[in-house]
Write a protein that holds these residues in place. Structure first.
Motif, mmCIF file in Angstrom:
data_model
loop_
_atom_site.group_PDB
_atom_site.id
_atom_site.type_symbol
_atom_site.label_atom_id
_atom_site.label_comp_id
_atom_site.label_asym_id
_atom_site.label_seq_id
_atom_site.Cartn_x
_atom_site.Cartn_y
_atom_site.Cartn_z
ATOM 1 N N LYS A 1 32.109 -37.316 -27.268
ATOM 2 C CA LYS A 1 33.512 -37.590 -27.387
ATOM 3 C C LYS A 1 33.961 -37.782 -25.622
ATOM 4 O O LYS A 1 33.404 -37.264 -24.901
ATOM 5 N N SER B 1 33.737 -41.244 -29.411
ATOM 6 C CA SER B 1 35.184 -41.176 -29.913
ATOM 7 C C SER B 1 35.927 -40.940 -28.683
ATOM 8 O O SER B 1 35.751 -40.156 -27.734
ATOM 9 N N GLU C 1 39.599 -40.421 -26.497
ATOM 10 C CA GLU C 1 40.755 -40.015 -26.708
ATOM 11 C C GLU C 1 41.488 -39.958 -25.300
ATOM 12 O O GLU C 1 40.670 -39.923 -24.204
#
Ligand SMILES: [Zn+2]
Length: 386
Positions: free
Chosen positions: A317, A352, A354
């Motif tokens: 992430k 991912s 973010e």
């Protein structure tokens, strides 16, 4: 102390910390579950829990909920409210001093506004404010003092260099430790923010890359729940343009110089259409070619820097703390697209991405979490149970 006594004390400390950390890691847990988790006998766990109850580090929270017949086990939880940390957050605007509990909840705070501090002035304000907090609270309850500052720190806690403040060689830890009888920990502000993000990581990811765009560009790798201290995170001073603009560090074309708001504003000023970030963003929104090209270029530089970090760290992430760039979603999106394009697809395909917007209170919470880990770690030299 003879060697045998020292060994017994060390084993006692290790076992107490094992039990305490099993409590910290679980919202509530029973003694049999602690015994299973730590490998300690039920009798040892009972003894240690009695000690921790007496110290006010554990409290009982009812009985376990189960279909099992018979006596239900007492559930226990880590008690964060009986002790405190003093957390100092040094920012460009001044010095914030917070008294927190062990969960990072702020009990009181003082903000000393003083922009553009020299390192010596900052040190004297920090000392003064820490003395003031300690003398106005129950000193016995304060377990440690934490200081967060945006800088490259050496393993002994000395500040080697800070491009944000233009400081070098400041020994906050040593200077403050001399004056107060408490353990002092100095940490990079980006690490405190990354800690905060890890608190809400319910997926328990293996490796997280935190990119901080507040006042420069910093990176932190969180690996298996802890800061990876072998990554110093100075991606802001990696080269993204060989003959680019001069940076504070003495090199040319550093990431944080090439994607800085100052640079974007300076370049835009040359077009005679404005000199602030708002002018550039307005220009972009109204289809101005210069503004659009500038923001694309900035996002691409940022993406190159992030891709370089991704190819080294291999994160699951990436969290980007937007900082001043929260004003332009376009720059952040361009950066993420560029990073995905440039990093190995085998790596970037599973990441991912973010964004986050971490404020001072969140930073302090992250700092407290880090302090809690440090004082209840077996490598910590002092004995927190004394
Ligand atoms: Zn540089």
């Amino acid at each position: 102390m003879n060697k045998q006594v020292a060994n017994v004390r060390l084993m006692q400390k290790i076992n107490r910390l094992k039990v305490l950390n099993s409590l910290i890691q679980n919202p509530s847990i029973s003694k049999p579950a602690i015994s299973e988790m730590t490998g300690l006998s039920k009798a040892s766990v009972t003894n240690i829990i009695s000690f921790l109850l007496e110290k006010g580090l554990v409290c009982e929270v009812g009985r376990e909920v189960t279909d099992k017949i018979g006596r239900k086990a007492v559930m226990l939880k880590f008690c964060a409210t009986n002790y405190n940390f003093v957390c100092v957050n040094i920012t460009r605007e001044g010095v914030g001093v917070y008294l927190t509990n062990l969960d990072g909840e702020v009990i009181s705070s003082r903000i000393h506004n003083a922009p553009n501090l020299t390192s010596q002035k900052a040190l004297s304000i920090v000392k003064e404010e820490i003395h003031s907090v300690i003398s106005n609270s129950d000193s016995q309850k304060i377990l440690a003092v934490g200081i967060s500052v945006s800088a490259l720190l050496m393993p002994d806690g000395t500040l080697a260099v800070s491009s944000k403040f233009r400081w070098d060689n400041v020994d906050f830890k040593g200077e403050i430790q001399k004056e107060i009888n408490k353990p002092v920990f100095v940490m990079d502000t980006s690490s405190a923010k990354a800690y905060y993000c890890s608190l809400s990581d319910n997926e328990k990811i293996n490796s997280m890359l935190f990119v901080d765009l507040k006042d420069g560009v910093g990176a932190v790798n969180f690996y298996k729940g802890h800061i990876n201290k072998s990554i110093i995170g100075e991606i802001g001073h990696t080269t993204v343009e060989k003959d680019g603009d001069m940076c504070f560090c003495g090199n040319r074309g550093c990431l944080e110089t090439m994607c800085s708001i100052e640079r974007v504003c300076e370049q835009y000023q040359k077009s005679g259409k404005g000199n602030s970030l708002d002018d550039v963003i307005n220009g972009f929104e109204n289809g101005d070619k210069t503004a659009t090209e500038l923001l694309i270029k900035t996002g691409e530089y940022l993406g190159i820097g992030i891709a370089n970090a991704i190819n080294i760290i291999n994160p699951d992430k990436v969290i980007i703390n937007k900082g001043e760039w929260q004003k332009s979603r376009f720059v952040l999106e361009t950066a993420v697209n560029e990073a995905k394009k440039r990093a190995f697809s085998a790596i970037s395909g599973k990441i991912s991405f973010e964004t986050a917007d971490i404020d001072d209170i969140m930073t302090v919470k992250g700092m407290s979490k880090s302090l809690c880990e440090s004082v209840f770690d077996v490598d910590f030299h002092g004995d927190i149970f004394d």
